[in-house]
Scaffold this motif. Structure first.
Motif, PDB file in Angstrom:
ATOM      1  N   LEU A  90      -4.174  -4.306  -1.544  1.00  0.00           N
ATOM      2  CA  LEU A  90      -4.650  -4.247  -0.163  1.00  0.00           C
ATOM      3  C   LEU A  90      -5.504  -3.003   0.031  1.00  0.00           C
ATOM      4  O   LEU A  90      -5.092  -1.901  -0.313  1.00  0.00           O
ATOM      5  CB  LEU A  90      -3.452  -4.210   0.797  1.00  0.00           C
ATOM      6  CG  LEU A  90      -3.762  -4.040   2.282  1.00  0.00           C
ATOM      7  CD1 LEU A  90      -4.546  -5.243   2.812  1.00  0.00           C
ATOM      8  CD2 LEU A  90      -2.477  -3.866   3.070  1.00  0.00           C
ATOM      9  N   ARG A  92      -7.282  -0.843   2.982  1.00  0.00           N
ATOM     10  CA  ARG A  92      -7.350  -0.658   4.438  1.00  0.00           C
ATOM     11  C   ARG A  92      -8.555   0.222   4.764  1.00  0.00           C
ATOM     12  O   ARG A  92      -8.662   1.344   4.270  1.00  0.00           O
ATOM     13  CB  ARG A  92      -6.073   0.002   4.948  1.00  0.00           C
ATOM     14  CG  ARG A  92      -4.863  -0.874   4.866  1.00  0.00           C
ATOM     15  CD  ARG A  92      -3.661  -0.211   5.544  1.00  0.00           C
ATOM     16  NE  ARG A  92      -2.493  -1.050   5.475  1.00  0.00           N
ATOM     17  CZ  ARG A  92      -1.585  -0.990   4.505  1.00  0.00           C
ATOM     18  NH1 ARG A  92      -1.729  -0.116   3.532  1.00  0.00           N
ATOM     19  NH2 ARG A  92      -0.545  -1.790   4.508  1.00  0.00           N
ATOM     20  N   ARG A 119      -7.277  -7.864  -1.041  1.00  0.00           N
ATOM     21  CA  ARG A 119      -7.237  -8.207   0.382  1.00  0.00           C
ATOM     22  C   ARG A 119      -7.734  -6.987   1.150  1.00  0.00           C
ATOM     23  O   ARG A 119      -7.468  -5.851   0.762  1.00  0.00           O
ATOM     24  CB  ARG A 119      -5.810  -8.539   0.820  1.00  0.00           C
ATOM     25  CG  ARG A 119      -5.280  -9.818   0.193  1.00  0.00           C
ATOM     26  CD  ARG A 119      -3.838 -10.096   0.580  1.00  0.00           C
ATOM     27  NE  ARG A 119      -2.957  -9.034   0.130  1.00  0.00           N
ATOM     28  CZ  ARG A 119      -2.150  -8.334   0.915  1.00  0.00           C
ATOM     29  NH1 ARG A 119      -2.085  -8.568   2.204  1.00  0.00           N
ATOM     30  NH2 ARG A 119      -1.382  -7.385   0.422  1.00  0.00           N
ATOM     31  N   GLU A 121      -8.032  -5.083   4.963  1.00  0.00           N
ATOM     32  CA  GLU A 121      -7.576  -4.980   6.346  1.00  0.00           C
ATOM     33  C   GLU A 121      -8.494  -3.976   7.026  1.00  0.00           C
ATOM     34  O   GLU A 121      -8.706  -2.876   6.497  1.00  0.00           O
ATOM     35  CB  GLU A 121      -6.136  -4.471   6.344  1.00  0.00           C
ATOM     36  CG  GLU A 121      -5.346  -4.777   7.571  1.00  0.00           C
ATOM     37  CD  GLU A 121      -3.884  -4.383   7.368  1.00  0.00           C
ATOM     38  OE1 GLU A 121      -3.557  -3.223   7.682  1.00  0.00           O
ATOM     39  OE2 GLU A 121      -3.104  -5.226   6.873  1.00  0.00           O
TER      40      GLU A 121
END
Length: 200
Positions: A90, A92, A119, A121
């Motif tokens: 992830l 961010r 991913r 965010e």
């Protein structure tokens, strides 16, 4: 971990020679490592005779419990090693609204095409904040002042164009600027970064 791997090889191979052949080590090395492991645990793991190597009750119990743990440790280490070859997890990002609209979409699309296991965010915040203190991995801003310990790298297009607009009545009364430096002599509505600094 190596000593437990050697122990399991002896347990499965039912002898030092079989373990030595499997691991590519000398039988004497196998024997020394098993002895060291037994000393550190304070319990014998094998009963040794000239003909056989038999696990003790403690050895059997250790093998039953260590085999799945060792297998899981190898799996974890392989995952960590492969994570260096493939970008995953992830990411961010802390970005301003303008970055979110003007710069990020095409960059993000290309980046995620190259790293499908990642991913992303996105936290949209127009304030100049410490991205890491806000729980993000990185931040994207328009050339604003950064804290001294931050590392800045350019992203997005090298050149970005802005359009300047003026009312026809204003231009009729003040004249048409023929060079960007002439703007300093005109009345302008200027924008500020979220930090308060005027955009040049």
């Amino acid at each position: 971990m190596d000593d437990f791997a050697i122990f399991l090889a002896v347990f499965r191979g039912q002898g030092f020679r079989a373990a030595a052949k499997t691991l590519g080590l000398a039988p004497s090395t196998i024997s020394e490592r098993i002895t060291a492991l037994e000393v550190s645990l304070g319990v014998p793991l094998f009963i040794r005779t000239t003909r056989s190597v038999t696990p003790t009750e403690a050895g059997r119990m250790l093998a039953e419990r260590m085999a799945p743990l060792l297998s899981e440790m190898r799996s974890v280490m392989n995952d960590v090693a492969s994570s260096q070859r493939e970008v995953r997890g992830l990411l961010r990002l802390n970005v301003t609204g303008a970055v979110m609209v003007d710069i990020l979409p095409p960059l993000l699309e290309q980046f995620l095409d190259r790293h499908p296991l990642l991913r992303v965010e996105i936290m949209v915040d127009d304030r100049l904040v410490d991205a890491t203190a806000e729980g993000c991995d990185a931040g994207i801003r328009y050339g604003e002042h950064l804290a001294r310990d931050n590392v800045a790298v350019p992203v997005g297009p090298r050149r970005q164009r802005l359009a300047l607009a003026a009312a026809p009545d204003y231009l009729a009364s003040r004249g048409l600027p023929v060079h960007p430096t002439a703007l300093a002599e005109h009345h302008c509505i200027r924008l500020k970064y979220s930090s308060g600094a005027l955009i040049p």
